[in-house]
Design a protein around this motif. Structure first.
Motif, PDB file in Angstrom:
ATOM      1  N   TYR A   9      20.804 -13.082  11.747  1.00 33.64           N
ATOM      2  CA  TYR A   9      20.279 -13.449  13.070  1.00 33.64           C
ATOM      3  C   TYR A   9      21.440 -13.837  13.970  1.00 33.64           C
ATOM      4  O   TYR A   9      21.679 -15.019  14.232  1.00 33.64           O
ATOM      5  CB  TYR A   9      19.284 -14.608  12.939  1.00 33.64           C
ATOM      6  CG  TYR A   9      18.122 -14.295  12.033  1.00 33.64           C
ATOM      7  CD1 TYR A   9      17.117 -13.429  12.437  1.00 33.64           C
ATOM      8  CD2 TYR A   9      18.023 -14.868  10.771  1.00 33.64           C
ATOM      9  CE1 TYR A   9      16.046 -13.130  11.614  1.00 33.64           C
ATOM     10  CE2 TYR A   9      16.955 -14.586   9.932  1.00 33.64           C
ATOM     11  CZ  TYR A   9      15.971 -13.712  10.355  1.00 33.64           C
ATOM     12  OH  TYR A   9      14.914 -13.436   9.537  1.00 33.64           O
ATOM     13  N   SER A  10      22.164 -12.848  14.473  1.00 32.72           N
ATOM     14  CA  SER A  10      23.374 -13.109  15.256  1.00 32.72           C
ATOM     15  C   SER A  10      23.105 -13.899  16.536  1.00 32.72           C
ATOM     16  O   SER A  10      23.998 -14.565  17.050  1.00 32.72           O
ATOM     17  CB  SER A  10      24.083 -11.797  15.587  1.00 32.72           C
ATOM     18  OG  SER A  10      23.223 -10.948  16.328  1.00 32.72           O
ATOM     19  N   PHE A  11      21.867 -13.854  17.040  1.00 26.34           N
ATOM     20  CA  PHE A  11      21.540 -14.600  18.253  1.00 26.34           C
ATOM     21  C   PHE A  11      21.669 -16.112  18.051  1.00 26.34           C
ATOM     22  O   PHE A  11      21.714 -16.863  19.016  1.00 26.34           O
ATOM     23  CB  PHE A  11      20.134 -14.262  18.752  1.00 26.34           C
ATOM     24  CG  PHE A  11      19.039 -14.681  17.802  1.00 26.34           C
ATOM     25  CD1 PHE A  11      18.522 -15.959  17.844  1.00 26.34           C
ATOM     26  CD2 PHE A  11      18.538 -13.784  16.878  1.00 26.34           C
ATOM     27  CE1 PHE A  11      17.525 -16.345  16.965  1.00 26.34           C
ATOM     28  CE2 PHE A  11      17.534 -14.165  16.004  1.00 26.34           C
ATOM     29  CZ  PHE A  11      17.025 -15.447  16.044  1.00 26.34           C
ATOM     30  N   LEU A  12      21.765 -16.551  16.790  1.00 21.26           N
ATOM     31  CA  LEU A  12      21.900 -17.988  16.525  1.00 21.26           C
ATOM     32  C   LEU A  12      23.236 -18.541  17.017  1.00 21.26           C
ATOM     33  O   LEU A  12      23.401 -19.748  17.102  1.00 21.26           O
ATOM     34  CB  LEU A  12      21.719 -18.278  15.034  1.00 21.26           C
ATOM     35  CG  LEU A  12      20.304 -18.079  14.502  1.00 21.26           C
ATOM     36  CD1 LEU A  12      20.266 -18.227  12.989  1.00 21.26           C
ATOM     37  CD2 LEU A  12      19.325 -19.040  15.160  1.00 21.26           C
ATOM     38  N   HIS A  13      24.184 -17.662  17.339  1.00 23.00           N
ATOM     39  CA  HIS A  13      25.451 -18.119  17.921  1.00 23.00           C
ATOM     40  C   HIS A  13      25.250 -18.602  19.351  1.00 23.00           C
ATOM     41  O   HIS A  13      26.014 -19.431  19.835  1.00 23.00           O
ATOM     42  CB  HIS A  13      26.498 -17.005  17.905  1.00 23.00           C
ATOM     43  CG  HIS A  13      27.062 -16.729  16.548  1.00 23.00           C
ATOM     44  ND1 HIS A  13      27.812 -17.644  15.858  1.00 23.00           N
ATOM     45  CD2 HIS A  13      26.978 -15.646  15.743  1.00 23.00           C
ATOM     46  CE1 HIS A  13      28.181 -17.149  14.695  1.00 23.00           C
ATOM     47  NE2 HIS A  13      27.676 -15.928  14.601  1.00 23.00           N
TER      48      HIS A  13
END
Length: 166
Positions: A29-33
């Motif tokens: 879930y790269s959007f967690l950055h």
């Protein structure tokens, strides 16, 4: 999606504070950055305005709620009139509600290990619904069951259910 409005609700104030210590999660879930719209709260008493969302997404959480009934009613409350609820959950007995001999043996082994002091095997889920019980909860909370998708892995016990306000 970029520009999409959302809110994440979790009862643990620091649920996302140390997210970078979970590299596998961040990889998937790269959007967690990116900064999250995080609200500390409980599903049974959502600190959100009535009729303010198009979708409520409850993945792998319904079995942790102290009151799944109240959480479903709260989801209904915060959804707009044409809102949808999406639930992802492992259900007991899978599609047909029949617990296999393998599943029964696994649960027996888990109970023995916990009794022997291996606390890491303790089941922290509060509720273990069958698919029929999940559907009954959803419909009793003012939703109509829509699309249903069974995840191929996990022995056919994981279901994704879309429900719409009745």
């Amino acid at each position: 999606a970029p520009g999409q409005r959302y809110a994440c609700v979790d009862p643990y104030l620091h649920a996302v504070r140390d997210i970078n210590r979970q590299p596998a999660l961040v990889q998937v879930y790269s959007f967690l950055h990116a900064p999250l719209n995080f609200v500390c709260g409980m599903a049974e008493h959502l600190p959100l305005a009535t009729s303010s969302f198009d979708t409520v997404h409850m993945r792998s959480v319904v079995d942790h709620f102290a009151s799944p009934e109240l959480a479903m009613l709260e989801a209904n409350r915060v959804l707009r009139p044409i809102g949808q609820l999406v639930i992802g959950l492992t259900v007991s007995g899978g599609r047909d509600g029949q617990t296999s001999l393998r599943e029964k043996a696994k649960e027996t082994a888990r109970a023995v290990l916990v009794t022997a002091g291996f606390d890491r095997y303790r089941d922290h889920h509060i509720w273990h619904p069958t698919f029929a019980e999940l559907c009954a909860l959803v419909t009793a909370s003012g939703f109509t069951v829509g699309r249903v998708h069974w995840q191929a892995s996990e022995g056919g016990r994981v279901v994704y259910l879309q429900a719409v306000k009745a």
